[in-house]
Design a protein around this motif. Structure first.
Motif, mmCIF file in Angstrom:
data_model
loop_
_atom_site.group_PDB
_atom_site.id
_atom_site.type_symbol
_atom_site.label_atom_id
_atom_site.label_comp_id
_atom_site.label_asym_id
_atom_site.label_seq_id
_atom_site.Cartn_x
_atom_site.Cartn_y
_atom_site.Cartn_z
ATOM 1 N N GLN A 1 0.824 -1.207 0.000
ATOM 2 C CA GLN A 1 0.000 0.000 0.000
ATOM 3 C C GLN A 1 0.859 1.258 0.000
ATOM 4 O O GLN A 1 0.465 2.295 -0.551
ATOM 5 N N ALA A 2 2.045 1.177 0.603
ATOM 6 C CA ALA A 2 2.957 2.323 0.579
ATOM 7 C C ALA A 2 3.362 2.651 -0.849
ATOM 8 O O ALA A 2 3.549 3.821 -1.199
ATOM 9 N N TYR A 3 3.484 1.638 -1.684
ATOM 10 C CA TYR A 3 3.776 1.862 -3.100
ATOM 11 C C TYR A 3 2.593 2.544 -3.785
ATOM 12 O O TYR A 3 2.766 3.473 -4.578
ATOM 13 N N ILE A 4 1.399 2.085 -3.469
ATOM 14 C CA ILE A 4 0.195 2.674 -4.069
ATOM 15 C C ILE A 4 0.054 4.140 -3.661
ATOM 16 O O ILE A 4 -0.335 4.994 -4.470
ATOM 17 N N ILE B 1 2.255 3.696 -9.976
ATOM 18 C CA ILE B 1 1.549 2.479 -9.566
ATOM 19 C C ILE B 1 0.326 2.874 -8.742
ATOM 20 O O ILE B 1 0.449 3.582 -7.749
ATOM 21 N N ASN B 2 -0.854 2.432 -9.153
ATOM 22 C CA ASN B 2 -2.071 2.884 -8.470
ATOM 23 C C ASN B 2 -3.015 1.781 -8.027
ATOM 24 O O ASN B 2 -4.103 2.050 -7.516
ATOM 25 N N LYS B 3 -2.617 0.510 -8.235
ATOM 26 C CA LYS B 3 -3.473 -0.580 -7.766
ATOM 27 C C LYS B 3 -2.659 -1.865 -7.628
ATOM 28 O O LYS B 3 -1.607 -2.021 -8.230
ATOM 29 N N ILE B 4 -3.204 -2.761 -6.818
ATOM 30 C CA ILE B 4 -2.599 -4.072 -6.629
ATOM 31 C C ILE B 4 -3.346 -5.064 -7.512
ATOM 32 O O ILE B 4 -4.581 -5.119 -7.492
ATOM 33 N N VAL B 5 -2.604 -5.822 -8.292
ATOM 34 C CA VAL B 5 -3.207 -6.739 -9.256
ATOM 35 C C VAL B 5 -2.588 -8.133 -9.115
ATOM 36 O O VAL B 5 -1.500 -8.280 -8.559
ATOM 37 N N PRO B 6 -3.234 -9.152 -9.659
ATOM 38 C CA PRO B 6 -2.611 -10.476 -9.687
ATOM 39 C C PRO B 6 -1.423 -10.476 -10.654
ATOM 40 O O PRO B 6 -1.410 -9.724 -11.633
#
Length: 358
Positions: free
Chosen positions: A252-255, A336-341
């Protein structure tokens, strides 16, 4: 552009994408195995890989060697037997032991940077394991390839060129990082490729060139190939995946990071690195954090003189203390704005049509 597979000797990687090794604990078996399973080449970082094994505080080397064996074998299981590699920093105190343990565990490739891996061929001799140095300049490429040819009568199986936009430790002086233009570094890449061609001819073998640092999109991959490379190495984007081995707070820190949150910090051993600005980064600018426990990680680290313990800072971060730990990141982390598979990210990078969530 339809991307061709990456051929490294007898290894065939469906997509020419290598996931960069990220320590401490960011890229272990879960991430590397998923990347390999989905057509890339997953890479495990061996840097303090055993940080969560009971007994690590008492015998770091034993815990790390145990973890190397476990995570390589686990990643191979997750990948369905597809190639999996390791990233091993030359600067580690037990570098040779990490390489030998990785080979024994079945690693298909060893990638080495943070120093010149002049003895790497010796440590993998007779194994069939592929080896690659990480270089940032034509000079470094010449030194390593000439050394390997003279001492071991062999050359690299592939070579990784890491540019100034990469995360973590960088192969540049601090004052160089913000001054090198894309055009200037493209010229350096072409010089390195010309050096590699000399050794391709000498040994009558292909030596794929992999470009790393700032690669974010399919078009970036196409650009790298247009320069003469055969593939790319990408790290930061794989942090923001479901399968990344880091704590969710780390992801989340990356996001949450923006371009203005990125800063060049100095490693305790004097190497510059790119990280996300937080309370820890601000504190070490003018304060020293006393070291009560040495984790015996870096060869040239003197606990009595360095400003902080990099192992503790990285372990704190990967466990989720994103305010008081060190979070290395590439120059494009703000995008980077979301976490994806991993599957979705790999398909996007390959230029395939992706339906999010499928």
């Amino acid at each position: 552009m339809i991307l061709e597979s990456l051929q490294i000797g007898d290894l065939t990687i469906k997509y020419p994408v290598i996931q960069g090794g990220m320590g401490v604990g960011i890229s272990r078996s879960r991430l590397a195995g998923a990347v390999s399973a989905n057509g890339g080449l997953g890479i495990i970082s061996t840097a303090q890989i055993g940080y969560d094994i009971p007994g690590f505080d008492k015998d770091e080397n034993k815990a790390n060697l145990e973890a190397i064996q476990y995570h390589i074998k686990k990643a191979k299981e997750i990948s369905g037997g597809k190639p999996v590699g390791v990233n091993i920093m030359v600067a580690l105190k037990n570098y040779d032991a990490h390489v030998k343990a990785s080979v024994e565990a079945g690693a298909d490739v060893v990638i080495s940077g943070a120093g010149l891996p002049v003895h790497l061929p010796e440590y993998v001799e007779g194994s069939g394991c592929k080896i690659a140095p990480i270089v940032s300049s034509e000079k470094a490429a010449q030194i390593i390839l000439r050394n390997w040819a003279k001492k071991f009568n062999r050359t690299a199986d592939f070579i990784v060129i890491e540019g100034p936009k990469a995360g973590g430790h960088l192969g540049f002086k601090k004052e160089q990082i913000g001054q090198i233009t894309d055009e200037e570094y493209n010229l350096e890449i072409k010089k390195i490729i010309n050096t590699v061609k000399e050794y391709e001819e000498k040994y009558n073998q292909k030596i794929p060139v992999i470009i790393a640092g700032g690669v974010f999109t399919h078009n970036d991959i196409c650009h790298a190939i247009s320069l003469g490379a055969q593939g790319v190495q990408i790290a930061s984007r794989f942090v923001a995946t479901d399968e990344c081995d880091a704590d969710e707070k780390y992801k989340q820190a990356y996001i949450n990071a923006s371009d203005s949150d990125i800063e060049i910090v100095m490693s305790p051993v004097g190497m510059p690195g790119r990280a996300i600005r937080n309370k820890f980064v601000e504190f070490i600018k003018s304060n020293r954090i006393p070291i009560n426990k040495c984790f015996n990680c870096l060869e040239k680290c003197n606990p009595a003189k360095v400003p902080y313990c990099i192992t503790k800072a990285l372990i704190d971060a990967v466990r989720g203390d994103v305010d008081n730990g060190l979070l290395f990141a590439g120059a494009n982390v703000g995008r980077i704005n979301k976490i994806v598979p991993v599957h979705e990210l790999m398909e996007e990078l390959a230029g395939c049509q992706v339906v999010p969530g499928n």
